[in-house]
Structures are given as structure tokens and as C-alpha cells.
Design an enzyme around this catalytic site. Structure first.
Site, short mmCIF file in Angstrom:
data_model
loop_
_atom_site.label_atom_id
_atom_site.label_comp_id
_atom_site.label_asym_id
_atom_site.label_seq_id
_atom_site.Cartn_x
_atom_site.Cartn_y
_atom_site.Cartn_z
N HIS A 708 -5.14 8.23 1.21
CA HIS A 708 -4.01 8.27 2.14
C HIS A 708 -2.69 8.29 1.35
O HIS A 708 -2.64 7.99 0.15
CB HIS A 708 -4.02 7.03 3.04
CG HIS A 708 -3.88 5.74 2.26
ND1 HIS A 708 -4.93 5.19 1.57
CD2 HIS A 708 -2.80 4.93 2.06
CE1 HIS A 708 -4.52 4.07 0.98
NE2 HIS A 708 -3.24 3.90 1.25
N ASP A 710 1.15 6.53 1.41
CA ASP A 710 1.89 5.39 1.97
C ASP A 710 3.18 5.88 2.62
O ASP A 710 3.81 6.82 2.14
CB ASP A 710 2.25 4.39 0.87
CG ASP A 710 1.02 3.69 0.30
OD1 ASP A 710 -0.01 3.66 0.99
OD2 ASP A 710 1.11 3.19 -0.84
N HIS A 760 -3.78 8.24 -2.69
CA HIS A 760 -4.65 7.28 -3.39
C HIS A 760 -5.62 6.65 -2.39
O HIS A 760 -5.48 6.77 -1.17
CB HIS A 760 -3.82 6.20 -4.07
CG HIS A 760 -2.96 5.41 -3.13
ND1 HIS A 760 -1.80 5.91 -2.57
CD2 HIS A 760 -3.10 4.15 -2.62
CE1 HIS A 760 -1.25 5.00 -1.78
NE2 HIS A 760 -2.04 3.92 -1.79
N ARG A 770 -11.76 -9.50 -2.41
CA ARG A 770 -10.57 -9.08 -3.14
C ARG A 770 -9.36 -9.19 -2.22
O ARG A 770 -9.42 -8.80 -1.05
CB ARG A 770 -10.74 -7.64 -3.63
CG ARG A 770 -9.51 -7.07 -4.33
CD ARG A 770 -9.63 -5.57 -4.52
NE ARG A 770 -8.41 -5.01 -5.11
CZ ARG A 770 -8.01 -3.77 -4.99
NH1 ARG A 770 -8.74 -2.90 -4.28
NH2 ARG A 770 -6.90 -3.34 -5.56
#
Length: 779
Positions: A708, A710, A760, A770
Site C-alpha cells: 500500500h 501511506d 510497501h 509485534r
């Protein structure tokens, strides 16, 4: 030429000699001498200051009444002023016939001399009188006598009324004045001298004048607005009277002006210089160097936690870090905040065996003033050499603070502590007419360390050292029953190994005894404890000092501290940025900003640098998990305008936990400077970000994120936990460059462009959980 031809010239020079060195009215042809007299029953701070100024300018002086009983209880009081007259009369008997001796009489506790003998005599001779009294604008102790003052005084521009706190005159005339009529020790000396002056026959007989225009004497009461400091070419200070364009040299802090005199005393009498700095800072200084631990003074440290305080762990840590033998230190702790019970218990648990003694006041001591007075009494009981009071707002960065304050050897001295970037400190430079804070002429210069020194001030708070003699001297001379009464309040304390529940309490007296300085004002019990204490010290003539000859530390701001969160310090970036950064900003962050530092680029235009500490990461994760309302990872997201998220994650937004504004400030203070360094030419202050969120990845919930863009100009992505320890897998892949960052470092952030270039994806987490902190900056 014959000898007789020289006679007119000889006569001329002889006449000039008489004018320069003698008094034509007395026929004296010898140089005048000056002898200073003062009356002091005990060596108070004010007396020691006068004594210093007299010695500094090589004056010959005699002190009358020292260590003798005083009928008025205090030599500064009007009751018993007649004793000053009688003491002076007795002392002058042997000087009564000395035709060339000038007598200067001054009060002892509130006077500073700022000139040598020759200058004072020169000024006296210009006034054309045999006796000169200082003058002021108030007629006391009998205001009705104002009408009796000579007409010429009414018309004269200047101070009209006599003040007996300072006068100068020929010894024979001064002796005749003090011997002119009997005066009881309990009578008022001011009234005695006033009536003599108002008697026209006596005034003429002894050639008495008033120093109307402050040629010699400056009484500050009622004239504070007229005076200012001036510095000569050598940097030394004098007092300038702007009303009369004079520079008086005997400065008297009469009446309510003692605080102003103390301020002037920080400079005059060669105390401080614009060229040489603080000359008086070396006065009476002692050294602890070379002393064995057993020979060092004993110290009782009083720790006071009156309200919830941010970063309390660092407060305790800095006390432990003070470089002073722990076996010479006892602690007495008062905690009024239930929020800090666990912090106090933890500190006591780990330090009881370290210090000489650790005492904890129980909850039954529910008044602030009570606890502080008990600490003073405890110091007397254990015969401590010093009492060091420190409130939880005070942070001592300098580990040698305690040693430094002891070596400066003042009876009460505070280290200068300031809220970073603010004008709020732990002292007041002046007082308003109602006894509250007023800014002194030098306050800002002192708190900014533009002037360094040891400053006599009217008020201190939060942290200060008291010489034990201040507490013990009040007990000197008491009868056995009085001594028992003074010690009637036994501090209910915890000895080593005790817990609060195991300690019984004894009755605590409601009325504070006057043997010590007190934190309670009986006339106004609602007065803040620090104000009451400083007022108590001032009333006893005890000088209060604040020192900035070294950097000692700072104050935190506890006033808006919110305690409703799990980790409340996390929210303090606004109010206490210094402490916040110390706790939460990575220690290597500052290196990133250096011009020659090369920031890592694991992928093209992807910058990687340390920014926050592991403690920050831990606290942010725990804060989010404590809140617990994670999104479900679906496209439907009611938190967003329109309710739709095209690339959803399991996350919590900072605005959900009340952290939004703090985070935006973080972006401005710590992210923007790095962005401007790496993305040259892009400036946007403050940065904007509407999407700030903590993402959680785990195999059973959401393990990855599809490729995607940002919605940002640039993005930061902070790794909050440890790959290989807290989770396996994960990382970020920049598709266009086929470049992945997988060996993520806790507390480090990735900074990369958003929108067009850096498409990314989040790589799969195979085990564990995480956490990352993400901001889309400048969407």
C-alpha cells in the site's frame, strides 16, 4: 629674599591645612579620626554582615552589649532602646574629651557600610554640623511631634524626620547628648533623640542637623523607589539616590525595608562585581576535602511528597546518587499522596540497610506543617549537624549538591532550581506589600545564570540546607521544664525494619513551639508552609540564601499532573519535557542531529535512526494493552471520517487514549529536526498528522499488511519491541526497490516518503506479537 617675605605664603598653606584637616569650631589642626559604635546582643546574620563591611573598609569599631541580656528581648525592638543610649554613654566616657574624634553610631542588624573612613569624614564635613542624624519620611514613635519640627525642615526638599538608627558627630558633642538626661533601659531611644532635636536650644547648642538628602545615611523605609544600584568602572556597586542625586554610604534597612537591604547587600560592600563576580561567596567558606567519612558532618534528609509528582523514580534515584557517605545520612520521609505509596515502599525496601536510619512518618500525620516541624525536631533529637529538606518537585542533577552547600557555610542555603525553560524557581527575589511574590531587579539574571553567586533572598522552597545550629540555638538557656516542653512532640517514626502498621504514634502538639523556626503561622494557619517558614526565618533575623555558583538541578511541574493512566509520565512531554526526554528519548538521538553524522539508509530514501528508549516502548505497549480496545482489522472503522479504512490494521489511535496532542508535540520536537536534515528543502512546522496509531501484529490476529501507499508526505514507523525475542518474522518491504528491513531495532524508527514512491508492505509475523508506532505526517 628674607624669611619674612615667605610668611604670607606659609600662612596661606597653614590655613589650607586647617581647612582640609581640622574643624575651625573646635580649633583642631590634627586629622580627624573615626570610631564606629554599634549595639548587638548576639552575632546575628545582620550583625555579621555589618561586621564584614566594617572590616572590609578598615574601620575602627566597637560593639556594645554583645552577649549581654537585653531588656527588650531583641536589640532591634523599640522597647529597650534606652539601653542602647546608656551603653553608648558608658562607652564614650573615655572619648568625651577627644577633640579630633568623630563618632559614627549605627544599628547593627540592618545596616551596611559602603565607604572608607576618609569618604565618610569628607561627607560629614560638608554638612556643616557637629552632629548629623539620618532622616526619613516618617515621624515616629509619636506622629504628633511632626508639627514641632523646625520650619526650615518643612520647606526643605528632602526627608524631614529624624531617625536614630544612624548618626555621626564629634565625640564631645555626642557624649553630651547621650549624657544630657537620664533614660531608662526600657525607654525608646528614637523618642529620646527626637525630643533633643526638637528643642531649639539644644539643637543649636550641639549644632545638630538632619541628613535630609541622604549624603551619608540612606534609610530605605519609604524611600525604596528612590534608590538603585550603580556600578563603577571597577565593577563595584554603590547605592544611588535618584531623588537627591547622592550616593549614600551608610545604608539602613529600617522598618519593612529589610528585604530590600538584603537585596542591595548582595552587591554593595564589594559583595559582587560586574568584573569579578561574587567576592563574598568565599566568605567563611569551609572545605570537606580530605575528611574521613567518620569526620564528616551528620545530615538528616527530610523527604516530602505532598502531591502526586511526575517522574518520582528519578527523584529518589537522585537522592541515592548524592555523593555523601550514606552512613552519615538519616532519612525522614513524609508521603501525603496515596499514588506514591508503592514508590515510597520500594525506596524504603531497597535503602533501609544503606542509610544510617530511615524513618517514615505514618498517615496519622496528616498536616504538611506538622510533618515538616517534626522533621526539624527530629534533627535536634538526633543531634544532626545539618538538616536537608527536599520536596519531590526538586531534582538534583549535581551529585555533589550536598557537599557544595555545606562548604558554602551559610546557616540556610538553597540550591537554585528552575523549571527548564520557565521563569519559575525555588526562590523569590522580593516580596510584595502583602508578603507574596514580587520579581526583584535581578531575578531573571539569576535564574538564567547570567549572574552567579550566593544571594540573600526573602523566600525559598522545595530544597534547602539548614545548619543544625539554627535549630539548636533556640533551645540554649532554657530551663529543664522548658526544654522538656520544646521536645514534647516525639516524631512517630519507623526505625529500620518497621512498617507503618507496626509503629505506634504519640500525641502531636497542635501548637508549634517557638523554639524552632516553624512551618505554621499561628496568626494565619492557612498560610502555605513554605511561606510560613520563610516568614518565621525573617522574623528571627536569619538570612536565607540561594546559590547558583554551580548548576544543581531543576524543578518539575506537578500542578497539572494527571494520574488516571497506567503510565502517567508518558503524558508529561508538555509540562516536563526535560524529565520526559531523559526517560523516554534514546540516549543516542542527539548524535543523529550532528552535522557530520550519517544516518543509516537500509533502503533508498528510507532513513533509520534511534529515537526512543526501551522504557518508552514498554510503557506505550502497556498503556495500549491496558486500554485494550483494539480495532478488529476490518475495513469498517467508525473512528475515521467516512467510516472506511482501505488498508486496515489491528490498532489503537493515540486520540483514543488521550495522547494525541502529546504525540504531535513529539513529532515537532524530535521527528521534524531529523526530517529537515534528510529531506532537504522540506519544511513544515508544526508537522500535521491525523493518523497516529499503534499497530499489533500476531499470527492469530493479523500477521501481515498488504502492499500500500501511506496517505502522508512522509511516514515514521517505530519498532516497539524486539525481533527474535518478543516475536519472529515481521519487517517492512519496499516493493519498488525490492528492499526489506527485517532486523528491526527496538526504539529505532524508519522514516520514508509516503504517497507515490514508497509502496510497501508489512511482512508476516510467524510467532509472538509485534508492535509498531506509526504516524502519517503531513497527509
Amino acid at each position: 629674599m628674607k624669611l619674612n617675605d615667605y610668611c604670607p605664603l606659609v600662612i596661606c598653606f597653614f590655613s589650607l591645612f586647617l581647612i582640609a584637616n581640622g574643624d575651625q569650631s573646635t580649633g583642631s589642626i590634627f586629622p580627624q579620626d573615626l570610631l564606629v559604635f554599634t549595639v548587638a546582643t548576639k552575632p546575628t546574620d545582620g550583625f555579621l554582615r555589618l561586621n564584614r563591611s566594617l572590616n572590609l573598609f578598615d574601620h575602627r569599631f566597637e560593639v556594645l552589649g554583645l552577649n549581654e541580656p537585653w531588656v527588650g528581648g531583641d536589640v532591634a525592638s523599640t522597647t529597650g532602646g534606652g539601653q542602647k543610649v546608656n551603653l553608648l554613654k558608658k562607652a564614650l566616657e573615655k572619648y568625651s574629651k577627644e577633640q579630633n574624634l568623630i563618632i559614627l553610631f549605627v544599628d547593627s542588624y540592618d545596616v551596611i557600610i559602603n565607604a572608607k573612613r576618609e569618604e565618610i569624614l569628607d561627607r560629614f564635613n560638608t554638612l556643616g554640623a557637629k552632629v548629623v542624624f539620618s532622616a526619613e519620611d516618617f515621624c515616629w514613635p509619636d506622629p504628633s511631634l511632626a508639627k514641632d519640627y523646625p520650619d526650615k525642615d518643612r520647606d526643605n526638599v528632602g526627608h524631614r524626620y529624624l531617625n536614630s538608627g544612624g548618626f555621626i558627630g564629634w565625640a564631645p558633642q555626642v557624649y553630651e547628648i547621650v549624657s544630657s538626661s537620664a533614660i531608662k533601659d526600657t525607654d525608646d531611644d528614637q523618642l529620646f533623640y527626637t525630643k533633643i532635636y526638637l528643642n531649639n536650644e539644644l539643637r543649636t547648642k550641639w549644632s545638630i542637623k538632619l541628613d535630609h538628602k541622604a549624603v551619608i545615611f540612606q534609610n530605605l523605609q519609604g524611600a525604596v523607589g528612590d534608590v538603585q544600584l550603580r556600578f563603577n568602572e571597577d565593577g563595584w556597586a554603590s547605592v544611588h539616590n535618584a531623588a537627591f542625586q547622592t550616593e549614600p554610604v551608610v545604608i539602613h534597612g529600617n522598618g519593612l525595608s529589610k528585604v530590600v537591604l538584603n537585596s542591595l547587600g548582595n552587591y554593595i560592600a564589594k559583595a559582587w562585581s560586574t568584573k569579578h563576580g561574587c567576592a563574598s561567596c568565599q566568605d567563611n567558606r569551609i572545605s570537606l576535602d580530605g575528611l574521613k567519612p567518620d569526620d564528616l558532618p551528620s545530615v538528616l534528609i527530610g523527604i516530602f511528597i505532598i502531591h502526586p509528582t511526575p517522574f518520582i523514580e528519578s527523584f529518589f534515584a537522585r537522592i541515592v546518587q548524592l555523593s555523601y557517605p550514606k552512613e552519615k545520612i538519616s532519612l525522614i520521609i513524609y508521603n501525603k499522596s496515596a499514588y506514591h505509596d508503592k514508590h515510597v515502599a520500594d525506596f524504603v525496601k531497597h535503602n533501609t540497610s544503606v542509610y544510617r536510619n530511615v524513618y517514615v512518618l505514618p498517615e496519622s500525620v496528616d498536616k504538611d506543617w506538622q510533618a515538616r516541624n517534626l522533621a526539624l525536631e527530629e534533627c535536634v533529637k538526633i543531634n544532626c549537624d545539618y538538616y536537608f529538606s527536599i520536596d519531590s518537585d526538586a531534582r538534583l542533577n549535581n551529585t555533589k549538591t550536598l557537599i557544595s552547600l555545606i562548604e558554602q557555610n551559610r546557616r540556610i542555603i538553597a540550591p537554585l532550581l528552575v523549571r527548564p525553560g520557565k521563569l519559575w524557581s525555588n526562590f523569590w527575589g522580593a516580596l510584595s506589600s502583602d508578603g507574596f511574590y514580587s520579581r526583584s531587579h535581578d531575578y531573571i539574571e539569576i535564574i538564567k545564570n547570567e549572574k552567579r553567586g550566593i544571594w540573600n533572598v526573602p523566600h525559598i522552597t522545595d530544597c534547602y540546607l539548614i545548619n543544625g545550629t539554627v535549630l539548636k540555638e533556640g533551645l540554649a538557656g532554657l530551663t529543664e521544664s522548658e526544654s522538656d516542653e520544646a521536645n514534647m512532640v516525639d516524631a512517630p517514626i519507623n526505625k529500620k525494619g518497621d512498617t507503618p502498621d507496626e509503629v505506634g504514634t504519640k500525641k502531636i502538639g497542635e501548637k508549634v513551639k517557638s523554639y524552632y523556626p516553624s512551618y505554621r503561622n499561628d496568626k494565619d494557619p492557612s498560610m502555605d508552609t513554605d511561606m510560613a517558614f520563610s516568614a518565621s526565618l525573617r522574623s528571627q533575623g536569619i538570612f536565607i540564601y540561594v546559590s547558583n555558583i554551580e548548576d544543581y538541578g531543576h524543578l518539575v511541574n506537578s500542578e497539572p499532573f494527571e494520574t488516571s493512566h497506567l503510565h502517567n509520565d508518558l503524558y508529561e512531554i508538555y509540562n516536563n519535557q526535560y524529565e520526559w526526554a531523559e526517560k523516554y528519548i534514546h540516549p543516542n538521538y542527539s548524535a543523529v542531529l550532528k552535522e557530520d553524522h550519517i544516518i543509516e539508509q537500509p533502503c533508498p530514501d528510507v532513513y533509520w535512526f534511534p529515537i526512543v528508549t526501551p522504557t518508552f516502548c514498554k510503557h506505550l505497549i502497556e498503556e495500549m494493552e491496558n486500554y485494550g480496545q483494539w480495532s478488529d482489522g476490518s475495513n469498517y472503522d467508525p473512528r475515521l471520517n467516512g467510516g472506511y479504512e482501505s488498508v486496515p490494521t489491528v490498532d489503537i489511535h493515540t486520540n483514543q487514549v488521550g495522547l494525541e496532542q502529546q504525540w504531535l508535540y513529539f513529532l515537532r520536537e524530535y521527528v521534524r529536526p531529523v526530517q529537515e536534515k534528510v529531506f532537504i528543502g522540506y519544511f513544515h512546522d508544526p508537522p500535521k498528522a491525523t493518523m497516529n496509531f499503534i499497530v499489533r501484529y500476531k499470527p492469530t490476529e493479523q500477521a501481515f499488511l498488504k502492499p500500500h501507499h501511506d496517505t502522508s508526505t512522509y511516514t515514521i514507523n517505530i519498532a516497539l519491541n524486539r525481533v527474535g525475542i518478543d516475536y519472529e518474522g515481521g519487517g517492512c518491504r519496499f516493493v519498488r526497490y525490492n528492499c526489506s528491513v527485517v532486523s528491526l531495532r527496538q526504539g529505532w524508527t524508519l522514516m520514508h516518503p509516503g504517497k507515490l514512491t514508497h509502496y510497501h508492505e508489512g511482512l508476516t509475523v510467524t510467532s509472538g506479537t509485534r508492535y509498531i508506532m506509526v504516524s502519517f505526517v503531513d497527509p
